[in-house]
Design a protein around this motif. Structure first.
Motif, PDB file in Angstrom:
ATOM      1  N   PHE A  22     -36.200  48.931 -20.018  1.00 55.92           N
ATOM      2  CA  PHE A  22     -35.203  48.342 -20.924  1.00 55.92           C
ATOM      3  C   PHE A  22     -35.135  49.116 -22.235  1.00 55.92           C
ATOM      4  N   HIS A  23     -36.297  49.459 -22.771  1.00 53.82           N
ATOM      5  CA  HIS A  23     -36.358  50.194 -24.033  1.00 53.82           C
ATOM      6  C   HIS A  23     -35.668  51.555 -23.912  1.00 53.82           C
ATOM      7  N   GLU A  24     -35.892  52.235 -22.799  1.00 47.74           N
ATOM      8  CA  GLU A  24     -35.269  53.547 -22.588  1.00 47.74           C
ATOM      9  C   GLU A  24     -33.748  53.417 -22.486  1.00 47.74           C
ATOM     10  N   SER A  85     -31.538  39.013 -15.633  1.00 40.46           N
ATOM     11  CA  SER A  85     -32.088  39.573 -14.389  1.00 40.46           C
ATOM     12  C   SER A  85     -33.574  39.236 -14.248  1.00 40.46           C
ATOM     13  N   ALA A  86     -34.307  39.229 -15.384  1.00 37.01           N
ATOM     14  CA  ALA A  86     -35.732  38.895 -15.337  1.00 37.01           C
ATOM     15  C   ALA A  86     -35.930  37.434 -14.966  1.00 37.01           C
ATOM     16  N   GLN A  87     -35.046  36.557 -15.459  1.00 39.82           N
ATOM     17  CA  GLN A  87     -35.134  35.141 -15.090  1.00 39.82           C
ATOM     18  C   GLN A  87     -34.860  34.963 -13.593  1.00 39.82           C
ATOM     19  N   LYS A  88     -33.829  35.647 -13.092  1.00 37.51           N
ATOM     20  CA  LYS A  88     -33.490  35.553 -11.674  1.00 37.51           C
ATOM     21  C   LYS A  88     -34.656  36.025 -10.807  1.00 37.51           C
ATOM     22  N   GLU A  89     -35.266  37.147 -11.193  1.00 34.94           N
ATOM     23  CA  GLU A  89     -36.352  37.690 -10.389  1.00 34.94           C
ATOM     24  C   GLU A  89     -37.588  36.810 -10.456  1.00 34.94           C
ATOM     25  N   LYS A 374     -16.599  41.659 -20.550  1.00 38.82           N
ATOM     26  CA  LYS A 374     -17.501  41.746 -19.408  1.00 38.82           C
ATOM     27  C   LYS A 374     -18.041  43.160 -19.285  1.00 38.82           C
ATOM     28  N   GLY A 375     -19.344  43.290 -19.215  1.00 39.36           N
ATOM     29  CA  GLY A 375     -19.969  44.600 -19.131  1.00 39.36           C
ATOM     30  C   GLY A 375     -20.021  45.116 -17.708  1.00 39.36           C
ATOM     31  N   PRO A 376     -20.511  46.329 -17.529  1.00 46.45           N
ATOM     32  CA  PRO A 376     -20.646  46.906 -16.184  1.00 46.45           C
ATOM     33  C   PRO A 376     -21.827  46.276 -15.444  1.00 46.45           C
ATOM     34  N   THR A 377     -21.923  46.559 -14.173  1.00 47.62           N
ATOM     35  CA  THR A 377     -23.091  46.124 -13.411  1.00 47.62           C
ATOM     36  C   THR A 377     -24.292  46.951 -13.869  1.00 47.62           C
ATOM     37  N   ARG A 378     -25.278  46.264 -14.431  1.00 50.37           N
ATOM     38  CA  ARG A 378     -26.471  46.932 -14.954  1.00 50.37           C
ATOM     39  C   ARG A 378     -27.572  46.970 -13.902  1.00 50.37           C
ATOM     40  N   GLN A 379     -28.343  48.024 -13.925  1.00 48.77           N
ATOM     41  CA  GLN A 379     -29.505  48.142 -13.058  1.00 48.77           C
ATOM     42  C   GLN A 379     -30.767  48.122 -13.907  1.00 48.77           C
ATOM     43  N   PHE A 380     -31.678  47.223 -13.550  1.00 49.65           N
ATOM     44  CA  PHE A 380     -32.942  47.106 -14.265  1.00 49.65           C
ATOM     45  C   PHE A 380     -34.094  47.255 -13.273  1.00 49.65           C
ATOM     46  N   LYS A 381     -35.201  47.731 -13.776  1.00 48.43           N
ATOM     47  CA  LYS A 381     -36.376  47.904 -12.932  1.00 48.43           C
ATOM     48  C   LYS A 381     -36.957  46.553 -12.567  1.00 48.43           C
ATOM     49  N   GLY A 382     -37.277  46.359 -11.303  1.00 45.82           N
ATOM     50  CA  GLY A 382     -37.869  45.112 -10.848  1.00 45.82           C
ATOM     51  C   GLY A 382     -39.380  45.129 -10.965  1.00 45.82           C
ATOM     52  N   ARG A 383     -39.989  43.978 -10.726  1.00 45.40           N
ATOM     53  CA  ARG A 383     -41.448  43.866 -10.835  1.00 45.40           C
ATOM     54  C   ARG A 383     -42.164  44.749  -9.824  1.00 45.40           C
ATOM     55  N   ASP A 384     -41.528  44.955  -8.647  1.00 41.33           N
ATOM     56  CA  ASP A 384     -42.146  45.760  -7.615  1.00 41.33           C
ATOM     57  C   ASP A 384     -41.732  47.228  -7.681  1.00 41.33           C
ATOM     58  N   GLY A 385     -41.000  47.589  -8.753  1.00 40.27           N
ATOM     59  CA  GLY A 385     -40.544  48.959  -8.903  1.00 40.27           C
ATOM     60  C   GLY A 385     -39.165  49.200  -8.337  1.00 40.27           C
TER      61      GLY A 385
END
Length: 427
Positions: A22-24, A85-89, A374-385
């Motif tokens: 997220f920071h990056e 996304s973190a809440q969903k995961e 409305k923003g674009p579809t964002r991709q974030f790193k999941g807990r399992d990578g």
């Protein structure tokens, strides 16, 4: 992993690698100009010692607190999407069609069709459309989680944020709860605009009737008799105009609590509304009152009182405390501490009052559905990578210093709310 609490409420569990991702992304979009950019703890090549783990957690907490004070970031789709996304995961929730009941203050409900992972603003707008509220008045109201009590009253737990899913938050809340659509503004100057619409007028009317029945307004027997007569005749506009003349109209009344002002261990009842906090205390059978202006509060924080377990989590008998630093005189700031189970609700109330105050001060307008981008579809790193996707929205037009001026947690907080270990819910 790290348990992220927002205003004392558990939101999600996040690994360091997810924070780093997220920071990056934030640096890529904002450069190093955002508030708190220099506070992120760097990667380590070797396994961390216990001291280094503690230091990393503390630095992550300061980083999140700092970033959340930048209005450009917290109102952007990247920040909202990351937390959503973190809440969903964390809750292992996949998008699916659901029907959701949203209640009005008189107990009536509307049922709306949503996705289980829709963010709060999407659900708010869907509920407003079902009720028939026009777009320009939608965000004078908001969604709240309310808890049903044994006395069949509904207590406010908290207002929902746009970086969470109402469906997930409702289902993960402790106790018997429901989503309620209610007024969310504090300054009566907005009343005339809201009351110009028939549907909004009805919403204000039923909420005020409920607040009168709960004993939130203060007045004489004659005043309450007059209100009852107007309610019986369904004279909604006249009812509201008369209610506005009574003390504590438009306020929220909290449960009795303990404060250290003016004396330690003072039992008071606190109400909030129209840019002020009221402390009411009984002395020698008489009610006495102290008033604290929101404009004189420099900052506030929530902390946990009580001992911690060996894992670092607080024991179940820990108490919540809200502390605010107040300008008691021209050159004297003083911390005032409030021990209350409703510290989270108080903090959110202060936050929304400050935001409204800033909005009025700069001549702004309450946002409309059309203001959201409305923003674009964002991709974030999941807990399992792996990859977790999310789509959120940006609310433009937020001045850079707005969130800094409404800082809700000071960095001196001795009991951090970002914790490692097992999930610890604070309600």
């Amino acid at each position: 992993s790290y348990n992220l609490h927002v205003n004392g409420v558990f939101h999600c569990s996040v690994r360091y690698s997810q924070f780093h991702d997220f920071h990056e992304q934030l640096k890529k979009e904002s450069g190093n100009s955002f508030y708190g950019s220099d506070r992120f703890p760097p990667k380590k090549l070797l396994p961390l010692t216990s001291v280094q783990k503690k230091e990393r957690r503390e630095r992550l907490e300061k980083y999140i607190q700092a970033v959340s004070q930048d209005g450009r970031i917290v109102n952007g789709d990247l920040f909202k999407g990351f937390l959503l996304s973190a809440q969903k995961e964390t809750r292992r929730e996949e998008p699916r069609d659901e029907s959701l009941n949203v209640y009005l203050m008189n107990g009536n409900k509307v049922t709306i069709d949503i996705k289980s992972t829709d963010q709060t603003d999407d659900v708010t707008e869907a509920a407003a459309a079902k009720i028939g509220l026009p777009d320009d008045l939608v965000y004078f109201f908001a969604l709240f989680i309310m808890k049903e009590t044994k006395e069949k009253h509904a207590e406010i737990v908290r207002r929902l944020h746009d970086f969470e899913s109402p469906y997930i938050s409702l289902n993960s809340a402790e106790g018997r709860n429901k989503l309620v659509f209610r007024r969310c503004y504090w300054d009566p100057i907005f009343d005339d605009e809201v009351m110009s619409n028939r549907v909004a007028l009805q919403l204000l009317f039923i909420q005020t009737v409920q607040e009168v029945q709960q004993g939130w307004l203060s007045g004489t027997k004659e005043q309450f008799k007059r209100l009852d007569a107007l309610r019986t005749k369904n004279s909604r506009r006249e009812y509201l105009q008369f209610a506005k003349t009574m003390k504590y109209y438009g306020h929220i009344i909290f449960k009795p609590c303990i404060v250290d002002y003016p004396e330690p261990d003072t039992k008071v009842t606190i109400s909030a509304g129209n840019k002020e906090l009221y402390f009411r205390v009984k002395e020698e059978g008489k009610d006495k009152e102290g008033v604290f202006r929101i404009t004189r509060i420099r900052c506030w924080r929530i902390s946990l009182l009580g001992e911690t377990n060996p894992t670092g989590d607080h024991k179940s008998d820990s108490q919540l405390q809200l502390s605010f630093e107040y300008l008691v005189s021209k050159s004297k700031l003083q911390w005032i501490n409030v021990v209350t189970e409703e510290a989270i609700l108080m903090s959110l109330t202060l936050q929304s009052m400050v935001e409204e105050l800033l909005l009025v001060k700069r001549g702004g307008k309450v946002k409309r559905p059309s203001d959201r981008i409305k923003g674009p579809t964002r991709q974030f790193k999941g807990r399992d990578g792996g990859v977790v996707t999310s789509v959120s929205s940006t609310t433009p037009g937020i001045p850079e210093d707005s969130s800094k001026a409404s800082m809700q947690q000071s960095e001196e907080d001795p009991k951090p709310l970002l914790s490692t270990g097992s999930v610890k819910k604070i309600t």
